[in-house]
Design a protein around this motif. Structure first.
Motif, PDB file in Angstrom:
ATOM      1  N   VAL A 126       0.836  -1.200   0.000  1.00 17.44           N
ATOM      2  CA  VAL A 126       0.000   0.000   0.000  1.00 17.44           C
ATOM      3  C   VAL A 126       0.868   1.245   0.000  1.00 17.44           C
ATOM      4  CG1 VAL A 126      -1.678   1.307   1.356  1.00 17.44           C
ATOM      5  CG2 VAL A 126      -1.930  -1.160   1.091  1.00 17.44           C
ATOM      6  N   SER A 127       0.574   2.126  -0.933  1.00 11.89           N
ATOM      7  CA  SER A 127       1.307   3.377  -1.043  1.00 11.89           C
ATOM      8  C   SER A 127       0.397   4.518  -0.593  1.00 11.89           C
ATOM      9  CB  SER A 127       1.733   3.562  -2.503  1.00 11.89           C
ATOM     10  OG  SER A 127       2.060   4.888  -2.744  1.00 11.89           O
ATOM     11  N   VAL A 128       0.916   5.452   0.159  1.00  7.48           N
ATOM     12  CA  VAL A 128       0.102   6.517   0.763  1.00  7.48           C
ATOM     13  C   VAL A 128      -0.607   7.361  -0.291  1.00  7.48           C
ATOM     14  CG1 VAL A 128       0.202   8.579   2.207  1.00  7.48           C
ATOM     15  CG2 VAL A 128       1.587   6.598   2.782  1.00  7.48           C
ATOM     16  N   ASP A 129       0.022   7.577  -1.434  1.00  5.29           N
ATOM     17  CA  ASP A 129      -0.551   8.498  -2.417  1.00  5.29           C
ATOM     18  C   ASP A 129      -1.454   7.815  -3.448  1.00  5.29           C
ATOM     19  OD1 ASP A 129       1.509   7.140  -3.516  1.00  5.29           O
ATOM     20  OD2 ASP A 129       2.439   8.859  -4.503  1.00  5.29           O
ATOM     21  N   GLN A 130      -1.754   6.542  -3.274  1.00  2.00           N
ATOM     22  CA  GLN A 130      -2.664   5.856  -4.195  1.00  2.00           C
ATOM     23  C   GLN A 130      -4.071   5.795  -3.619  1.00  2.00           C
ATOM     24  OE1 GLN A 130      -2.874   4.418  -7.089  1.00  2.00           O
ATOM     25  NE2 GLN A 130      -0.854   3.779  -7.788  1.00  2.00           N
ATOM     26  N   GLN A 131      -5.076   5.578  -4.506  1.00  2.20           N
ATOM     27  CA  GLN A 131      -6.443   5.308  -4.063  1.00  2.20           C
ATOM     28  C   GLN A 131      -6.749   3.842  -4.314  1.00  2.20           C
ATOM     29  OE1 GLN A 131      -9.003   8.344  -5.951  1.00  2.20           O
ATOM     30  NE2 GLN A 131      -9.361   8.898  -3.823  1.00  2.20           N
ATOM     31  N   TYR A 132      -7.417   3.218  -3.367  1.00  2.00           N
ATOM     32  CA  TYR A 132      -7.669   1.781  -3.429  1.00  2.00           C
ATOM     33  C   TYR A 132      -9.159   1.482  -3.411  1.00  2.00           C
ATOM     34  CZ  TYR A 132      -2.734   1.485  -2.556  1.00  2.00           C
ATOM     35  OH  TYR A 132      -1.382   1.639  -2.676  1.00  2.00           O
ATOM     36  N   VAL A 133      -9.509   0.370  -4.058  1.00  4.02           N
ATOM     37  CA  VAL A 133     -10.878  -0.111  -4.071  1.00  4.02           C
ATOM     38  C   VAL A 133     -10.994  -1.220  -3.032  1.00  4.02           C
ATOM     39  CG1 VAL A 133     -12.700  -1.156  -5.461  1.00  4.02           C
ATOM     40  CG2 VAL A 133     -11.069   0.424  -6.526  1.00  4.02           C
ATOM     41  N   LEU A 134     -12.004  -1.090  -2.160  1.00  6.31           N
ATOM     42  CA  LEU A 134     -12.203  -2.073  -1.099  1.00  6.31           C
ATOM     43  C   LEU A 134     -13.587  -2.701  -1.219  1.00  6.31           C
ATOM     44  CD1 LEU A 134     -10.736   0.690   0.316  1.00  6.31           C
ATOM     45  CD2 LEU A 134     -10.340  -1.058   1.989  1.00  6.31           C
ATOM     46  N   VAL A 135     -13.637  -4.009  -1.026  1.00  9.18           N
ATOM     47  CA  VAL A 135     -14.907  -4.727  -1.058  1.00  9.18           C
ATOM     48  C   VAL A 135     -15.161  -5.287   0.326  1.00  9.18           C
ATOM     49  CG1 VAL A 135     -16.152  -6.686  -2.049  1.00  9.18           C
ATOM     50  CG2 VAL A 135     -14.674  -5.301  -3.503  1.00  9.18           C
ATOM     51  N   GLU A 136     -16.407  -5.112   0.802  1.00  4.88           N
ATOM     52  CA  GLU A 136     -16.759  -5.529   2.154  1.00  4.88           C
ATOM     53  C   GLU A 136     -17.400  -6.915   2.134  1.00  4.88           C
ATOM     54  OE1 GLU A 136     -19.376  -3.625   5.722  1.00  4.88           O
ATOM     55  OE2 GLU A 136     -18.328  -2.277   4.358  1.00  4.88           O
ATOM     56  N   ILE A 137     -16.715  -7.874   2.724  1.00 10.12           N
ATOM     57  CA  ILE A 137     -17.184  -9.265   2.704  1.00 10.12           C
ATOM     58  C   ILE A 137     -16.915  -9.879   4.075  1.00 10.12           C
ATOM     59  CG2 ILE A 137     -16.814 -11.563   1.710  1.00 10.12           C
ATOM     60  CD1 ILE A 137     -15.950 -10.263  -0.866  1.00 10.12           C
ATOM     61  N   GLY A 138     -17.891 -10.639   4.545  1.00  6.21           N
ATOM     62  CA  GLY A 138     -17.679 -11.371   5.785  1.00  6.21           C
ATOM     63  C   GLY A 138     -16.741 -12.544   5.535  1.00  6.21           C
ATOM     64  N   ARG A 139     -16.075 -12.982   6.563  1.00  2.00           N
ATOM     65  CA  ARG A 139     -15.139 -14.126   6.428  1.00  2.00           C
ATOM     66  C   ARG A 139     -15.902 -15.431   6.379  1.00  2.00           C
ATOM     67  NH1 ARG A 139      -9.549 -13.316   7.450  1.00  2.00           N
ATOM     68  NH2 ARG A 139      -9.127 -11.163   7.934  1.00  2.00           N
TER      69      ARG A 139
END
Ligand code: FES
Length: 139
Positions: A126-139
């Protein structure tokens, strides 16, 4: 629920998609005009790879001989037999109340947000200046 980092925003440009393995399941992440949506990559009909299908919009009759086309890119057609689903809700077109595919919430976070956690970024440096896509999923 856990938020999983599935890629950078740049990896999934508008009109694009990325299919990822997250928490033991295949998930398709779509960018429709800058909004992100995620669906389980398994069609409720016969288990086809739904997220490999084509996307299109809604075509509805307006008046005699005329049609309205809207929500471009928000409908997903299964490549096996053509069942169609709304990317926004996971609902099928033909029977939205009883035939639907699992959808997941998607958010975008900066690298500095991610450092605050808790997120799972198994394969991403993970780089501080990037934007990331996150998906919310239960384990
Ligand atoms: S498996 Fe998707 S329409 Fe049949």
């Amino acid at each position: 629920m856990t938020k999983w980092v599935v890629g950078t925003v740049d990896e999934i440009p508008p009109g694009g998609r990325k299919i990822v393995e997250v928490a033991g399941r295949s998930v398709g992440v779509f960018n429709v005009g800058g909004e992100f949506f995620a669906l389980l990559n398994r069609c409720p009909h016969q288990g086809g790879p739904l997220c490999l299908g084509n996307t299109h919009g809604f075509l509805r009759p307006a008046s005699v001989g005329e049609y309205d086309y809207s929500r471009a890119g928000e409908m997903l057609r299964c490549p096996w037999h053509g069942w169609e689903y709304d990317l926004r809700t996971g609902q099928s077109w033909f029977d939205p109340s009883s035939v639907l595919v699992r959808r997941y919430d998607v958010t975008v976070a900066t690298g500095s947000d991610l450092q605050k956690g808790p997120y799972v970024a198994e394969t991403y440096p993970v780089s501080v200046d990037q934007q990331y896509v996150l998906v919310e999923i239960g384990r």
